[in-house]
Design a protein around this motif. Structure first.
Motif, PDB file in Angstrom:
ATOM      1  N   GLN A  78       0.830  -1.204   0.000  1.00 59.08           N
ATOM      2  CA  GLN A  78       0.000   0.000   0.000  1.00 59.08           C
ATOM      3  C   GLN A  78       0.871   1.263   0.000  1.00 59.08           C
ATOM      4  O   GLN A  78       0.559   2.231  -0.700  1.00 59.08           O
ATOM      5  CB  GLN A  78      -0.939   0.025   1.217  1.00 59.08           C
ATOM      6  CG  GLN A  78      -1.833   1.269   1.182  1.00 59.08           C
ATOM      7  CD  GLN A  78      -2.670   1.483   2.425  1.00 59.08           C
ATOM      8  OE1 GLN A  78      -2.701   0.654   3.318  1.00 59.08           O
ATOM      9  NE2 GLN A  78      -3.350   2.612   2.463  1.00 59.08           N
ATOM     10  N   GLU A  82       0.598   4.466  -2.467  1.00 60.99           N
ATOM     11  CA  GLU A  82       0.351   5.863  -2.054  1.00 60.99           C
ATOM     12  C   GLU A  82       1.442   6.794  -2.577  1.00 60.99           C
ATOM     13  O   GLU A  82       1.154   7.917  -2.976  1.00 60.99           O
ATOM     14  CB  GLU A  82       0.240   5.972  -0.518  1.00 60.99           C
ATOM     15  CG  GLU A  82      -0.810   5.079   0.130  1.00 60.99           C
ATOM     16  CD  GLU A  82      -2.242   5.266  -0.382  1.00 60.99           C
ATOM     17  OE1 GLU A  82      -2.467   6.083  -1.298  1.00 60.99           O
ATOM     18  OE2 GLU A  82      -3.137   4.574   0.134  1.00 60.99           O
ATOM     19  N   GLU A 147      -9.918   6.995   3.559  1.00 67.59           N
ATOM     20  CA  GLU A 147      -9.897   6.341   2.248  1.00 67.59           C
ATOM     21  C   GLU A 147     -11.300   5.961   1.769  1.00 67.59           C
ATOM     22  O   GLU A 147     -11.665   6.225   0.634  1.00 67.59           O
ATOM     23  CB  GLU A 147      -9.014   5.082   2.298  1.00 67.59           C
ATOM     24  CG  GLU A 147      -7.556   5.398   2.578  1.00 67.59           C
ATOM     25  CD  GLU A 147      -6.641   4.241   2.238  1.00 67.59           C
ATOM     26  OE1 GLU A 147      -6.750   3.182   2.878  1.00 67.59           O
ATOM     27  OE2 GLU A 147      -5.814   4.393   1.322  1.00 67.59           O
ATOM     28  N   GLU A 179      -7.479   2.121  -4.196  1.00 68.17           N
ATOM     29  CA  GLU A 179      -8.055   2.451  -2.889  1.00 68.17           C
ATOM     30  C   GLU A 179      -9.028   1.372  -2.422  1.00 68.17           C
ATOM     31  O   GLU A 179      -9.215   1.177  -1.224  1.00 68.17           O
ATOM     32  CB  GLU A 179      -8.745   3.818  -2.908  1.00 68.17           C
ATOM     33  CG  GLU A 179      -7.809   5.006  -3.195  1.00 68.17           C
ATOM     34  CD  GLU A 179      -6.690   5.181  -2.173  1.00 68.17           C
ATOM     35  OE1 GLU A 179      -6.758   4.588  -1.092  1.00 68.17           O
ATOM     36  OE2 GLU A 179      -5.728   5.913  -2.483  1.00 68.17           O
ATOM     37  N   HIS A 182      -7.089  -1.145  -0.588  1.00 71.77           N
ATOM     38  CA  HIS A 182      -6.585  -0.547   0.663  1.00 71.77           C
ATOM     39  C   HIS A 182      -7.676  -0.591   1.738  1.00 71.77           C
ATOM     40  O   HIS A 182      -7.405  -0.885   2.902  1.00 71.77           O
ATOM     41  CB  HIS A 182      -6.148   0.910   0.446  1.00 71.77           C
ATOM     42  CG  HIS A 182      -5.042   1.072  -0.545  1.00 71.77           C
ATOM     43  ND1 HIS A 182      -4.646   2.302  -1.021  1.00 71.77           N
ATOM     44  CD2 HIS A 182      -4.249   0.148  -1.153  1.00 71.77           C
ATOM     45  CE1 HIS A 182      -3.656   2.134  -1.883  1.00 71.77           C
ATOM     46  NE2 HIS A 182      -3.400   0.839  -1.986  1.00 71.77           N
TER      47      HIS A 182
HETATM   48 FE   LIG Z   1      -4.934   4.325  -0.366  1.00 65.58          FE
END
Ligand SMILES: [Fe+2]
Ligand SMILES: [Fe+2]
Length: 244
Positions: A78, A82, A147, A179, A182
């Protein structure tokens, strides 16, 4: 909704993309062709995403340190996502908005976005680093609220408002796909954390849904993000005895 760390790793690995390869050469002219009011909304969204993606990239380190095994590998993957999102919005702010990102983006972004990502997230991450905040509490803010509500609503708004900007729309769709896994990681980490909190999370979720301003908050996509959030919290309660 409950994927498991191995499946999340496989999904995240499959989704990798190159922020430098997205063609932004038509987007600046396309932005100028938008009506002024809409151009203003797109500008604020792009600047807000610059701030948000840089902060989520910068604040993920204590989450990695707090986990091990496959969970840690997910947070590491992750972190790479990002950093890629931050690089993409660097390019967008510089070439599409035509301004220098670090100074201009914070002036163009909305106050509520600045408050959540520049202030509340670093405070939570510092608490996690120092051991005064648990992983579950930090994940609830980062993954479930920032998120799954703020960024999800913002991505939908960007895909709507900037549909005529081909590179921005391409990147926003890829960011949105990243996302999603995530958020799945956050749900899994929360299940493992034994996190307990009360109505504070509901209040935070409601405030987060308004972070992009009335235009985004009033859209059905934001209502959908909030409804999904409530289902996610109910599912976490059922599966873990975790009080959220
Ligand atoms: Fe994210
Ligand atoms: Fe991101």
């Amino acid at each position: 909704l409950l994927a498991g760390y191995r499946q999340l790793l496989a999904a995240g690995t499959r989704l990798q993309w190159d922020a430098a390869a997205i063609d932004l050469s038509h987007d600046c002219a396309a932005l100028q062709r938008l009506p002024a009011e809409r151009r203003g909304r797109v500008t604020e969204l792009l600047a807000g995403f610059w701030v948000a993606e840089h902060q989520v990239a910068d604040q993920l380190r204590p989450f990695i340190a707090a986990t091990d095994g496959d969970a840690r590998r997910c947070f590491e993957l992750q972190a790479g996502d990002e950093r890629r999102h931050a690089r993409f919005f660097d390019r967008v702010v510089r070439t599409v908005l035509g301004v220098d990102p670090p100074t201009a983006a914070r002036e163009l972004a909305g106050a509520a976005i600045i408050a959540l990502f520049d202030h509340e997230l670093p405070v939570m991450a510092a608490g996690l680093q120092e051991g005064t905040t648990g992983l579950g509490e930090a994940v609830a803010l980062y993954h479930l609220v920032l998120e799954a509500i703020v960024l999800a609503a913002g991505e939908e708004a960007l895909l709507r408002e900037a549909a005529s900007l081909p590179g921005v729309a391409d990147g926003a769709a890829r960011v949105q796909a990243d996302e999603r896994w995530h958020v799945g990681l956050g749900v899994q980490a929360l299940l493992d954390s034994g996190f307990q909190t009360g109505p504070a999370l509901d209040r935070l979720a409601a405030r987060a849904a308004g972070a992009w301003g009335e235009q985004v908050a009033g859209h059905e996509a934001t209502a959908h993000a909030l409804a999904t959030h409530r289902r996610r919290v109910a599912l976490l309660r059922r599966h873990s005895g975790v009080t959220l």
